[in-house]
Scaffold this active site. Structure first.
Site, PDB file in Angstrom:
ATOM      1  N   ALA A 437     -29.230 -73.174  72.264  1.00 19.13           N
ATOM      2  CA  ALA A 437     -30.312 -72.630  71.446  1.00 19.13           C
ATOM      3  C   ALA A 437     -31.228 -73.769  71.013  1.00 19.13           C
ATOM      4  CB  ALA A 437     -29.749 -71.907  70.217  1.00 19.13           C
ATOM      5  N   GLY A 535     -33.965 -75.023  77.228  1.00 12.99           N
ATOM      6  CA  GLY A 535     -32.797 -75.034  78.103  1.00 12.99           C
ATOM      7  C   GLY A 535     -33.161 -75.065  79.570  1.00 12.99           C
ATOM      8  N   GLY A 584     -35.979 -65.652  69.851  1.00 11.12           N
ATOM      9  CA  GLY A 584     -35.757 -67.067  69.594  1.00 11.12           C
ATOM     10  C   GLY A 584     -34.745 -67.597  70.590  1.00 11.12           C
ATOM     11  N   GLU A 585     -34.956 -68.819  71.035  1.00  8.85           N
ATOM     12  CA  GLU A 585     -34.088 -69.374  72.087  1.00  8.85           C
ATOM     13  C   GLU A 585     -32.647 -69.437  71.601  1.00  8.85           C
ATOM     14  OE1 GLU A 585     -34.009 -73.013  75.325  1.00  8.85           O
ATOM     15  OE2 GLU A 585     -35.677 -72.807  73.920  1.00  8.85           O
ATOM     16  N   GLY A 586     -31.751 -68.861  72.365  1.00  8.71           N
ATOM     17  CA  GLY A 586     -30.344 -68.773  72.002  1.00  8.71           C
ATOM     18  C   GLY A 586     -29.976 -67.401  71.498  1.00  8.71           C
TER      19      GLY A 586
END
Length: 650
Positions: A437, A535, A584-586
């Site tokens: 994340a 990522g 959101g990333e993750g």
């Protein structure tokens, strides 16, 4: 090698004590191993000895190479001296080496000087080195001159090598006793890695207060280490323990300032020195292009997918989720993979200065990190729902990429090593799956610059629209970000496009750290879920350092981000679903994780179809059906009726 505090180890033990198996287990995770066999071939008529040698050979994985040194005792010293930081050597054993040393063919010779040369080679070795040797100090004094000469020479060798090694262990009846360093209060079981020998200041603290944003020079995240015990958990306002089980939040610990290093020493950035006691650095590993790291199993993945066609499913099957089963089977090394039980989320927070962060609300990433620490926000709640641990890692602020390098070269090296160490710590804690994340102002623009440099893309095609916190589209900020990436690429047009150069010039601390996490996870065979620009950009960079890393990554959803889509195409990572989640990333990966687990649960627990030998719908084996008789036969009686002589119940 995932052992703290040493890179040379002497394993002592008696006959059939399990010393060789223990030594082999210590290097089992190494991508390549050079097995140094010292024993002479022996008498051709001695079939028992030949069988022992054959058993040793059969235990070695096919990826190991073998070096025979029986012809010359000096060859062992040469092999150890020539090994580099990325080499892993297993010497088995010194008893065979001493036998060759005392062979009349090699006499007269100065045996004492040869033993001293071996100890000197071990002491100066930069390779990961494990030596196996019989312990003769507990045996009776031999009755023959040759036997006494052997025990004297082997005892002297063991003493000299033990003094040169970082660690020494004694294996007795399959149990290990650590002689150097001393055994900890809780002894490690047999075939376990030795205790950490890190200095006290590197030890994690469970009571450390959560860290907040710090100036770039402080590099606070370099001292972050996951807690090994259950940390304190925080209950959000308005929710009781019965309402929400919070994720295990692993709190970084502050360490004292490290001792100053020499000005010309490599990796002397603010966050380099505290990591010198970490395993992958203690073993001398150098992160460089072309590293050979493990690959998932080539056979178990297809076997697991083929097995799905035999399951007792009323419909057509798992569809695209067959990819999850194949991925889990290959990374777990079994055709019947299990759902991931132990999951850890690594939240990397790193802001970027300059035009990359145009349109971002000041302090927004710090607020997201505080939310996660307190158990609030989408990421923390989804982590709790998935029973996943959560670790927040602070990266230093990256400089404006349009004006100069985003991160100094020495800090890139330290970031890679630290990210690797984070993955090692997760593997040592039994984590089966990592979720990568990220949150940070300008992170998407930095990832777009990395994609443009590594995949030849244009900034407008890989940069998503800028959405304000009020839900409005900010095209002006988007144009500023595009111009920033364009200017950075123009500034670096004559620079090398190697992995570390891209990270230094464009990627910055968060992407460098994420790259290290992917490399470390690959080395320890831990799969990683990706779903965002940081990522996927890290996965693009990792191709040049170790091409195997992408095979340990899974992409649940592209989130509608053009940069993620492009990276997925280049890396061959097909998104499993097209939900266009943008949490959101993750968080997107965590939202999809229950679906992935469900697919693995079905694959692992459903029986084969009854037509293929599986149980019937009652869960029992199909009953045997007696064929109808051709003529008059016995009459079926009720369950409560007695069976008369001469009659039988069906």
């Amino acid at each position: 090698m995932s052992v703290d505090g040493w890179h040379t180890l002497l394993v002592l033990g008696g006959i059939r004590s399990g010393k060789s198996e223990f030594a082999e287990s210590l290097v089992a995770d190494a991508p390549t191993v050079r097995y140094v066999a010292t024993a002479p071939a022996g008498d051709p008529e001695d079939t028992e000895w030949a069988a022992r040698l054959a058993a040793h050979r059969a235990r070695r994985p096919g990826s190991w190479s073998t070096e025979e040194t029986a012809a010359d005792p000096g060859r062992l010293v040469e092999v150890i001296a020539a090994a580099g930081p990325n080499d892993t050597l297993l010497v088995d054993d010194l008893g065979g080496w001493v036998t060759v040393l005392l062979d009349p063919v090699h006499q007269p010779a100065d045996d004492t000087a040869t033993i001293a040369e071996l100890a000197a080679a071990v002491r100066s070795s930069t390779a990961r080195l494990v030596l196996v040797s019989p312990e003769v100090g507990l045996s009776l004094v031999p009755t023959t001159p040759l036997g006494r000469a052997f025990t004297d020479a082997l005892g002297a060798t063991n003493r000299a090598v033990a003094d040169a090694c970082d660690a020494v262990t004694l294996v007795v009846a399959g149990q290990t006793a650590w002689l150097k360093p001393a055994t900890p209060a809780t002894p490690a079981p047999a075939h376990a890695v030795p205790p950490a020998a890190a200095p006290p200041e590197a030890a994690p603290s469970h009571a450390a207060a959560p860290q907040t944003a710090a100036p770039r020079a402080a590099a606070p995240w370099t001292t972050a280490a996951p807690s090994q015990a259950a940390p304190d958990q925080v209950t959000p306002a308005g929710l009781g323990a019965a309402d929400l089980t919070l994720p295990e939040v692993l709190t970084p610990a502050a360490a004292p300032a490290p001792a100053p290093a020499a000005p010309d020493a490599p990796g002397t950035g603010d966050w380099a020195a505290p990591t010198m006691a970490l395993p992958m650095i203690a073993t001398g590993l150098v992160i460089q292009p072309g590293m050979e790291l493990p690959m998932p199993d080539d056979y178990t993945g297809p076997q697991a997918v083929d097995r799905l066609a035999t399951l007792d499913i009323s419909g057509a099957g798992l569809g695209v989720l067959e990819q999850v089963v194949g991925f889990a089977a290959a990374t777990q090394g079994t055709s019947t993979p299990r759902p991931w039980d132990s999951v850890r989320v690594l939240l990397i927070r790193g802001d970027h200065e300059g035009g990359a962060s145009a349109g971002a609300t000041p302090g927004a990433s710090a607020r997201r990190a505080r939310q996660a620490r307190a158990g609030r926000g989408a990421l923390a709640r989804l982590a709790a729902e998935n029973r996943a641990g959560l670790q927040i890692v602070e990266a230093p602020v990256s400089a404006p990429m349009e004006d100069g390098p985003a991160l100094p070269a020495d800090e890139v090296e330290a970031a890679l090593r630290y990210g690797w160490r984070l993955a090692e710590q997760a593997a040592d804690a039994g984590v089966q799956l990592l979720v990568l994340a990220a949150c940070g102002a300008g992170a998407e623009a930095a990832a777009a610059a990395v994609l443009a440099a590594t995949a030849g893309a244009e900034a407008p095609t890989v940069l998503g629209r800028v959405i304000t916190e009020q839900g409005e589209i900010d095209d002006t900020a988007w144009m500023v970000r595009c111009a920033t990436v364009r200017d950075a690429l123009h500034r670096t047009r004559r620079s090398a496009r190697e992995a570390k150069d891209v990270l230094a010039e464009l990627g910055g601390g968060d992407i460098a750290l994420a790259t290290g996490v992917l490399l470390g996870a690959t080395a320890r065979k831990v799969p990683v879920l990706l779903d965002g620009p940081v990522g996927t950009a890290a996965a693009m960079v990792s191709r040049d350092l170790a091409g195997q890393a992408r095979h340990w990554c899974l992409l649940p959803d592209h989130g509608g981000r053009p940069g993620v889509r492009l990276a997925a195409d280049v890396l061959g990572l097909t998104p499993l679903v097209d939900l266009r989640l943008d949490l959101g990333e993750g968080a997107t990966a965590l939202a999809a994780l229950p679906l992935l687990r469900s697919a693995l649960t079905l694959a692992a627990t459903l029986p084969a179809h009854p037509s293929l030998g599986g149980p019937d719908d009652d869960g029992d084996e199909p009953d045997f059906a007696e064929p109808e008789p051709a003529g008059p036969g016995p009459t079926t009686v009720g369950a409560d009726e007695p069976v008369s002589p001469g009659r039988r119940a069906d």
